[in-house]
Design a protein around this motif. Structure first.
Motif, mmCIF file in Angstrom:
data_model
loop_
_atom_site.group_PDB
_atom_site.id
_atom_site.type_symbol
_atom_site.label_atom_id
_atom_site.label_comp_id
_atom_site.label_asym_id
_atom_site.label_seq_id
_atom_site.Cartn_x
_atom_site.Cartn_y
_atom_site.Cartn_z
ATOM 1 N N ARG A 64 72.862 35.594 110.556
ATOM 2 C CA ARG A 64 72.786 36.966 111.076
ATOM 3 C C ARG A 64 71.444 37.629 110.756
ATOM 4 O O ARG A 64 71.298 38.836 110.905
ATOM 5 C CB ARG A 64 73.930 37.799 110.495
ATOM 6 N N ASN A 65 70.470 36.800 110.302
ATOM 7 C CA ASN A 65 69.117 37.292 110.017
ATOM 8 C C ASN A 65 69.118 38.445 109.020
ATOM 9 O O ASN A 65 68.443 39.465 109.218
ATOM 10 C CB ASN A 65 68.416 37.734 111.311
ATOM 11 N N VAL A 66 69.883 38.273 107.948
ATOM 12 C CA VAL A 66 69.902 39.297 106.910
ATOM 13 C C VAL A 66 68.544 39.321 106.224
ATOM 14 O O VAL A 66 68.079 38.313 105.708
ATOM 15 C CB VAL A 66 71.010 39.011 105.877
ATOM 16 N N ASN A 67 67.887 40.486 106.233
ATOM 17 C CA ASN A 67 66.650 40.662 105.479
ATOM 18 C C ASN A 67 67.018 41.327 104.168
ATOM 19 O O ASN A 67 67.457 42.467 104.139
ATOM 20 C CB ASN A 67 65.655 41.537 106.252
ATOM 21 N N GLY A 68 66.831 40.658 103.082
ATOM 22 C CA GLY A 68 67.217 41.202 101.794
ATOM 23 C C GLY A 68 67.402 40.078 100.801
ATOM 24 O O GLY A 68 67.047 38.926 101.058
ATOM 25 N N THR A 69 67.968 40.422 99.678
ATOM 26 C CA THR A 69 68.127 39.458 98.586
ATOM 27 C C THR A 69 69.595 39.158 98.358
ATOM 28 O O THR A 69 70.372 40.054 98.015
ATOM 29 C CB THR A 69 67.499 40.005 97.296
ATOM 30 N N VAL A 70 69.972 37.916 98.576
ATOM 31 C CA VAL A 70 71.319 37.448 98.297
ATOM 32 C C VAL A 70 71.359 37.000 96.836
ATOM 33 O O VAL A 70 70.515 36.226 96.394
ATOM 34 C CB VAL A 70 71.707 36.277 99.219
ATOM 35 N N THR A 71 72.333 37.485 96.094
ATOM 36 C CA THR A 71 72.451 37.148 94.681
ATOM 37 C C THR A 71 73.605 36.181 94.476
ATOM 38 O O THR A 71 74.749 36.499 94.810
ATOM 39 C CB THR A 71 72.688 38.405 93.829
#
Length: 978
Positions: free
Chosen positions: A181-188
């Motif tokens: 889904r083209n998430v822009n951010g930081t997955v923890t």
């Protein structure tokens, strides 16, 4: 068709019971337990089969239940649908084996990242963060023995074991969906120690390459972790607007190192970033001195008649501006490199960064990287304390413990169809589903072979292990079985006490034992331990460390139950690293050259490791404290006086980890007080901070037992020498605290005491510097004759060094400059000639020999700023003499040492407006140019070529220079006496 009614189900259950009881009667008659099991299984299977047939025509999901009671066994059940839930239960004495589900998988679900997994109970939630309760730091626990219970329901999410790793499909699907889904951010990715974060990220990288072949996966070197880039423990929690100048400077250093390593294989694509990094070198240490010169933290300025007024931005603001330039350049290069493509950046071990300024900075930078999803791993405690405020709770994926089904799949991967539900129940009950604990139990079962595949026997074996932290040590012992494999156990015990190791180091530590006589046995033991999954290979080839989950409990067991072994290994390890230190230092035969060790990364690593192991020796604490003080103060003397030397911070951090008692803590506190209050840079204004420095040094001397002197006949010769060095460096810095505070009489008295000790030691290099500093004190006190005499003494020691083949250009530059200051009021032509000699020596100093590294060192911030100081100081002085009728002779004397050409420009050097720029312009015309920012740290290229061309034209006759210094020093002293 509707689902079976309750009465129908009861009827089916009744018929199953009748069949089962019939089977029991037959079995009782024939006394054949195996027949009992088969008939009981037939009864249970009949129930399941009828229920399955009835439910197949139901359009809704079906719940399948299999129950085996006393003595029952269910084998080879095949389910042809997977649209419902299945419960397989076995009571005491029953067995269930080989349950297979085939058919279409359930339709894919696209859950929100961080959605609570359905294969474990949903814990309390806080601010949308899923998983365990994060309102307080969760405890990090080893595998624990729990009361055996019926495992949770098996669900039909596929469970695969890929390359020995449980696939964790639910968690992978959530992260992959975010990428899709083209998430822009930081997955923890959240998980305690041993929960499989590294394994999960490895599976994730493989899945990304498989499912998103067009995605750019970074870093290119898969083994890059966050661990090397963290700051000292002393700066934990110091980030944001409240970060100090020191923290900001360290952040600039570590962040550029991190980004440089990230783009290491892509240097051409990140050229803009490289230029920005070069342009910021020294930003943490430069200051602008109004109407005088531009100087940096490692420069010297001794003429008390010059008034210094710091103008422009504050140091911390310049550092922040440099940080912004580096960040913007990297983001711009990142955008160009991607060229519209998607990128995923996967970074393991981020718990070592999140609690300091580097981690907080990177999270902010990651949010700005275009078209990029960043995946980081964290432990829950660090997320709670430092990550919650900057990481998106909706993008958190916690790794739960293995479910019973995952435990079963993992066991089946290793032991095949011999794994039944009872065996799974025993393992799951013992480990609680802890992934690394499960792996340890698998290794334990392998070591005990067939007997461990019997559920009852395995339960008995595991019950013999200790509880709590000792359980891990016992489990590793049971895996290795020292009675059968003494070599492997011995190596594992030793490895638990080492931060890292290779085979040669182990052989050295085991010296005197039979095992060490055969290095191939040690090597084989290391290979066996690695195959057991107990070692983590390090990026350095052939180097390992015991897994972080194992090392603390195993080392603690050695400390508690084998104190002699504990002390022996640490003493041997300390000796090993000390030998490496001496081996590196032996590469140079010069006194000055040996000081380059403080800039050598390998030497720094050896020193840190030596300190780490020495600090564990309880019977040598006082000696170790004194050795540490010598190490720290020598490093501070080499660079820390003038620049924020990161190695000094590393040393304090290492000592903090090695603290064992109140005296250790007091020593750390006092060294920090000294470090924080000692003013770096050329301008060291008087003030109460020098009292703090002096008090800290006095307390450090008391803690080391040398405040009243170093002599102690009860000590060994080696220990007395260490105490003497500690006393000397404490005295040197005490003299500084008086000198810079304007208390010249006390400074003079301290240097007199130092002179006696140094003369006895006959240390020419230290004496040359001490006499120079003493001359500076005399100049500040107005005793010019005494200052000249001390210049003569410094020259005498420099002459002895020159006769031994050493030329100390930095000190020569300072002595020339000091003589220029002495003659500035009586003979301006001579003063100008000495300023020109200072510039010459500062220029030569740009590329000194480095006996511990390559043949020469490239120009760096230190050398370039020394040159800037000498050139601008010279111009600042002669600017006062531009109306002197001997102006042409003054200029000719100034430029003669550097073979310069007289300038045709004339500017009003006394004007207030633009005077600094005018002086810089004049310096550029009078003297050879220094290195530009982008030319620093280069041993070949434009500036090294320029440097070589200039140096070929210079007169570098050291003996002639020293003769002239002696002549001028003696002449000034005679003139003053007359």
């Amino acid at each position: 068709m509707t689902r079976p009614s309750t009465s129908t189900s009861r009827t089916l259950a009744l018929w199953a019971c009748i069949l089962t009881l019939g089977g029991v009667a037959v079995a009782w008659k024939f006394q054949r337990v195996e027949l009992l099991s088969w008939l009981a299984g037939i009864g249970s299977f009949a129930l399941a089969a009828v229920t399955l047939l009835v439910s197949r025509s139901d359009g809704s999901g079906t719940n399948h239940t299999f129950l085996a009671r006393l003595g029952g066994k269910i084998r080879r059940v095949l389910l042809l649908a997977a649209d419902g839930s299945t419960t397989v239960r076995a009571t005491t004495g029953a067995t269930i084996e080989d349950i297979t589900v085939r058919g279409p998988a359930p339709p894919p679900v696209a859950p929100v990242l961080g959605e609570s997994p359905t294969d474990s109970p949903a814990p309390a939630r806080s601010a949308g963060v899923t998983g365990r309760d994060t309102s307080r730091p969760p405890a990090v626990e080893p595998p624990r023995a729990v009361t055996p219970a019926t495992p949770p329901h098996h669900t039909h999410v596929p469970i695969r074991v890929v390359d020995g790793l449980v696939s964790r499909e639910r968690q992978l699907a959530r992260v992959l969906d975010g990428i899709r889904r083209n998430v822009n951010g930081t997955v923890t990715v959240l998980g305690a120690k041993g929960m499989g974060k590294t394994s999960f990220l490895s599976l994730l990288r493989t899945a990304i390459q498989r499912e998103f072949p067009d995605v750019v996966l970074m870093p290119l070197q898969a083994d890059m972790t966050a661990e090397p880039y963290g700051l000292s423990e002393a700066y934990r929690g110091e980030y944001g607007a409240d970060a100090t100048t020191i923290v900001s400077a360290l952040l600039l250093e570590k962040s550029t190192q991190f980004l440089g390593d990230l783009a290491q294989a892509l240097a051409r694509q990140f050229a803009g970033f490289g230029i920005a990094v070069e342009a910021t070198r020294g930003a943490a240490n430069s200051i602008t001195v109004n109407n005088t010169f531009t100087a940096k933290a490692w420069s010297r300025m001794s003429n008390a008649s010059l008034e210094l007024n710091v103008v422009g931005d504050s140091p911390i603001e310049r550092i922040r501006q440099a940080q912004r330039r580096v960040d913007e350049a990297f983001i711009a290069d990142w955008r160009v490199y991607l060229a519209g493509r998607r990128a995923v950046l996967v970074l393991d071990g981020f718990e070592t960064l999140i609690d300091d300024a580097v981690g907080q900075w990177f999270v902010g930078l990651a949010a700005r990287l275009p078209n990029t999803t960043v995946v980081l791993s964290l432990v829950p405690r660090e997320f709670t304390e430092h990550g919650r405020r900057v990481l998106d709770p909706a993008l958190v994926q916690e790794l739960p413990r293995f479910t019973a089904a995952e435990t079963h799949a993992y066991l089946a991967h290793h032991f095949g169809d011999r794994v039944g539900s009872r065996l799974t129940e025993v393992v799951y009950g013992f480990t609680g589903g802890h992934p690394y604990g499960t792996d340890l139990v698998v290794q334990f079962m392998r070591s005990h072979r067939d007997e461990a595949l019997d559920p009852g026997r395995l339960r008995d074996l595991l019950s013999q292990l200790s509880h709590g932290d000792r359980q891990v040590d016992d489990l590793v012992r049971a895996v290795i079985r020292p009675e059968r494999h003494p070599d492997i156990w011995r190596v594992a015990e030793v490895a638990s006490l080492l931060n890292s190791f290779d085979v040669p180091m182990l052989v050295s530590i085991l010296a005197g034992e039979e095992l060490a006589a055969a290095p191939e046995r040690v090597s084989e033991a290391v290979r066996r331990i690695e195959r057991l999954g107990l070692l983590d290979p390090l990026p350095v080839a052939g180097r390992f460390r015991l897994h972080d989950f194992l090392r603390p409990p195993m080392s603690e067991a050695v400390r508690e139950f084998q104190p002699d072994l504990w002390a022996h290994v640490h003493r041997q390890a300390a000796a090993y690293y000390y030998e490496r230190i001496m081996s590196l230092e032996s590469k140079t035969s010069t006194v000055y050259g040996s000081w380059f060790k403080y800039e050598n990364v390998v030497w720094q690593m050896y020193e840190t490791e030596w300190l780490s192991h020495s600090a564990q020796l309880a019977d040598e604490r006082e000696v170790v404290r004194t050795q540490f003080v010598v190490l720290f103060l020598q490093a501070f003397w080499w660079w820390g006086l003038y620049v924020n030397f990161s190695f000094c911070h590393q040393l304090l951090d290492s000592w903090q980890r090695a603290v064992r008692d109140d005296l250790d803590r007091d020593l750390l506190e006092e060294l920090r007080r000294f470090h924080e209050h000692y003013s770096t840079g050329p301008d060291k204004p008087a003030g109460p901070h020098w009292i703090e420095v002096r008090h800290a040094l006095r307390t450090v001397g008391q803690l080391c037992g040398v405040q009243s002197g170093w002599q102690d006949s009860r000590r060994s010769a080696e220990t007395r020498q260490t105490r003497r060095e500690a006393w000397l460096y404490l005295s040197i810095f005490t003299a500084h605290s008086y000198w810079y505070d304007g208390r010249f009489n006390e400074a003079d008295a301290t240097y007199r005491r130092l002179e006696r000790e140094l003369l006895e030691l006959d240390d020419d290099w230290l004496l040359a510097w001490i006499y120079f500093e003493w001359a500076e004190v005399a100049l500040g006190a107005g005793d010019l004759s005494f200052a000249a005499a001390r210049c003569r003494q410094s020259s005498g020691r420099l002459r002895r060094l020159a006769e031994a083949g050493e030329c100390e250009s930095e000190l020569l530059a300072n002595v020339h400059r000091l003589l220029g200051d002495l003659y500035s009021e009586t003979d301006r032509v001579t003063a100008a000639q000495q300023y020109g000699q200072a510039v010459k020596r500062a220029f030569v100093f740009h590329m000194p020999d480095d006996p511990l590294g390559p043949s020469v060192s490239g120009a760096d911030e230190y050398t370039s700023q020394l040159y800037a100081e000498m050139t601008l100081r010279a111009v600042a002085r002669v600017a006062e003499w531009q109306r002197d009728p001997r102006w042409d002779a003054i200029v000719a004397a100034l430029i003669e040492p550097t073979a310069g050409e007289p300038t045709t420009i004339f500017v009003d050097l006394a004007a207030d407006d633009g005077s600094v720029a005018a002086r810089q312009q004049l310096a550029d015309h009078l003297f050879p140019r220094g290195p530009r920012d982008e030319e620093l740290y280069r041993r070949s290229g434009t500036f090294p070529d320029h440097w070589g061309d200039v140096v070929e034209q210079l007169d570098l006759d050291v003996t002639a220079e020293l003769d002239r210094i002696d002549e001028l020093s003696e002449g000034f002293a005679d003139r003053s006496a007359g």
